[in-house]
Design an enzyme around this catalytic site. Structure first.
Site, PDB file in Angstrom:
ATOM      1  N   ASP A 393     -29.505  37.571 -29.140  1.00  0.00           N
ATOM      2  CA  ASP A 393     -30.180  36.018 -29.672  1.00  0.00           C
ATOM      3  C   ASP A 393     -31.922  36.081 -29.501  1.00  0.00           C
ATOM      4  OD1 ASP A 393     -28.966  36.812 -27.117  1.00  0.00           O
ATOM      5  OD2 ASP A 393     -29.716  34.970 -26.226  1.00  0.00           O
ATOM      6  N   ALA A 425     -23.730  32.696 -26.588  1.00  0.00           N
ATOM      7  CA  ALA A 425     -23.425  34.109 -25.976  1.00  0.00           C
ATOM      8  C   ALA A 425     -24.594  34.871 -26.397  1.00  0.00           C
ATOM      9  CB  ALA A 425     -22.018  34.643 -26.364  1.00  0.00           C
ATOM     10  N   CYS A 426     -25.257  35.603 -25.587  1.00  0.00           N
ATOM     11  CA  CYS A 426     -26.279  36.748 -25.800  1.00  0.00           C
ATOM     12  C   CYS A 426     -26.004  37.700 -24.961  1.00  0.00           C
ATOM     13  CB  CYS A 426     -27.560  35.783 -25.569  1.00  0.00           C
ATOM     14  SG  CYS A 426     -27.829  35.619 -23.896  1.00  0.00           S
ATOM     15  N   ASP A 427     -27.025  38.786 -25.056  1.00  0.00           N
ATOM     16  CA  ASP A 427     -26.863  40.033 -24.350  1.00  0.00           C
ATOM     17  C   ASP A 427     -26.776  39.783 -22.843  1.00  0.00           C
ATOM     18  OD1 ASP A 427     -26.575  42.734 -24.630  1.00  0.00           O
ATOM     19  OD2 ASP A 427     -28.624  42.848 -24.058  1.00  0.00           O
TER      20      ASP A 427
END
Length: 509
Positions: A393, A425-427
């Protein structure tokens, strides 16, 4: 928007690298608060810390710093035990939990004690290996008798098997793993020392800055530089490694160049991006700007190398990680003797990246103006490319108001299941995804939508309870693999994507 019926795409090497980087940084990032706490304790109480330098050195300060002048005081303070035991064990526990839940965390912690005692030095690398490794071993052993234990004996078997396996793994770590990991750690430290002694450390920016643009920034900073830098900080009181990736100067220079010489949305969105990047510490915000003009990676490398070189010359560094990479966090972890060097490293790196970026942006300014006059949205294309390259993101596309990667079908999409759980949701599960969740919550509130839970998570922590998942374009593929049954929405930026209005319409039906 993509749905569960979307054809599966091949992850390729990029996704594999991102997954590995996410796993490594995922062991450190949840524990960053502990690293920062250790940094503050070190900054305040050690013999060269802020309080002693200000003449405030009562016995309790000496005791906390572990340097008491009273021969009857034999405690080692907080600094040493925290870095030798607490921080590695937290990493091991987190890594073990990632593999096998609470049981994996416990076994991973037990086994890591063997590495710590066997090595006698801060064992961050050992914790990253042994923590999840021991949890994996326990998981496989439990599988051997899963469903075969007589009723009433489950707890007895679980406790004793865990204790025995933990003991054996701790002993094995002491004799086998500790020497290997110590040798690896010494080798890495020797490489860093060689680069520093020969003035070559600035060359690290050649790899670090492009890696950041590919959303490997967390893996690079928290997976590599934080463990090595923390060990160096214990020995020397500070480490330059904490500033190789976290220096906000290179990104600041690029954003300033767009503010002065850019056109269209890239220029209009630059002021907000500067605030988020420099003060908020979310570096992902400038990545799409670089991808709008890929040659700008040269500006990032030049700025990064300049910052590193400045810190090498002034022998400056930080006591603990600056996370997020905000100027506030950087200054909070700067020891007294490094203030000048650290500030100049930020200023000089920003100036160099600005100068290089200005040349690149001005060289294509005429072409950009013509494209804008023809209605071509170069920014949207850049944001889409950014999302595609990063697999994580970012905040720029939404900030710029471009939803390049998402299709226009969101408003028309319907689902038989009522959407109650929306997840960004991201890393890493923080930073830009948290901001995106806040933006959408506000939009839901204005639309009068209630009963919908909007949260943010790391992709690795998605558990199937999500009804709708919003990710950056490049991360959507990984999210789909994790939760194929959810509705997936791809955006280029979490800050202000037009897709949010489509989501509001869809949820409000």
């Amino acid at each position: 928007m993509t749905t569960s019926s979307t054809t599966a795409k091949s992850g390729g090497a990029r996704v594999g690298v991102q997954k590995f980087g996410t796993f490594v940084s995922g062991m450190v990032m949840p524990n960053i608060a502990a690293f920062i706490a250790w940094g503050f304790i070190t900054a305040l109480f050690i013999q060269t810390g802020w309080l002693p330098l200000l003449g405030i050195d009562p016995v309790w300060v000496q005791q906390l710093g572990g340097w008491s002048l009273d021969p009857e005081v034999t405690n080692t303070g907080l600094v040493g035990p925290m870095i030798v035991y607490l921080l590695p064990l937290l990493i091991a526990n987190t890594g073990g939990r990632m593999v096998y839940g609470t049981r994996g965390g416990v076994i991973g912690t037990i086994a890591t004690m063997g590495v710590i005692i066997g090595a006698g030095i801060p064992m961050f690398l050992g914790a990253m290996i042994v923590g999840p490794g021991a949890a994996w071993v326990m998981k496989k052993i439990d599988a051997l008798w899963a469903g075969k234990i007589r009723a009433g004996f489950e707890m007895l078997v679980d406790n004793f098997s865990g204790g025995i396996v933990g003991m054996l793994l701790a002993v094995a770590s002491f004799f086998l793993i500790a020497p290997i990991v110590t040798a690896i750690s010494n080798g890495l430290e020797s490489v860093i020392a060689f680069l520093v002694d020969n003035g070559l450390l600035p060359l690290a920016s050649v790899f670090v800055e492009p890696g950041k643009i590919l959303f490997l920034n967390n893996a690079i900073n928290h997976g590599v530089f934080t463990p090595l830098g923390t060990a160096e900080s214990l020995e020397k009181g500070q480490s330059i490694l904490f500033l190789i990736e976290a220096n906000p100067g290179p990104g600041l220079g690029i954003l300033l160049a767009f503010l002065v010489f850019g056109v269209g949305l890239l220029r209009a969105s630059a002021p907000g991006a500067i605030l988020i990047h420099f003060v908020g510490g979310i570096h992902e915000i400038y990545f799409p700007y670089v991808l709008a003009k890929p040659l700008l990676v040269v500006a990032a490398i030049a700025g990064g190398a300049t910052g590193v070189l400045t810190n090498v010359i002034f022998q400056s560094g930080l006591r603990a990680p600056a996370s997020p990479g905000s100027i506030i966090a950087v200054l909070a972890q700067t020891p007294p003797g490094s203030i000048v060097g650290v500030l100049l490293s930020v200023v000089f790196s920003a100036a160099v990246s600005f100068a290089v970026a200005a040349v690149i942006i001005r060289a294509g300014r005429k072409r950009d103006l013509e494209a804008m006059a023809n209605g071509d949205d170069a920014l949207a294309a850049a944001v889409a490319k950014n999302a595609a390259n990063k697999g994580k993101d970012s905040s720029v596309g939404d900030l710029l108001g471009t939803g390049a990667a998402a299709t226009g079908a969101a408003a028309a999409t319907s689902t038989a299941t009522k959407i109650q759980n929306v997840v960004f949701a991201c890393d890493a599960g923080m930073g830009s995804s948290a901001m995106g969740a806040t933006v959408l919550r506000n939009k839901f509130a204005k639309a009068g939508i209630e009963g919908v839970n909007v949260t943010n998570k790391a992709i690795a922590n998605l558990d199937g309870s999500e009804d709708l998942i919003i990710t950056q374009d490049k991360l959507t593929e990984r999210a789909e693999q994790k939760v194929p049954g959810a509705i997936h929405v791809s955006v280029d930026n979490f800050m202000n994507s037009p897709k949010y209005d489509e989501v509001v319409n869809m949820v409000g039906k």
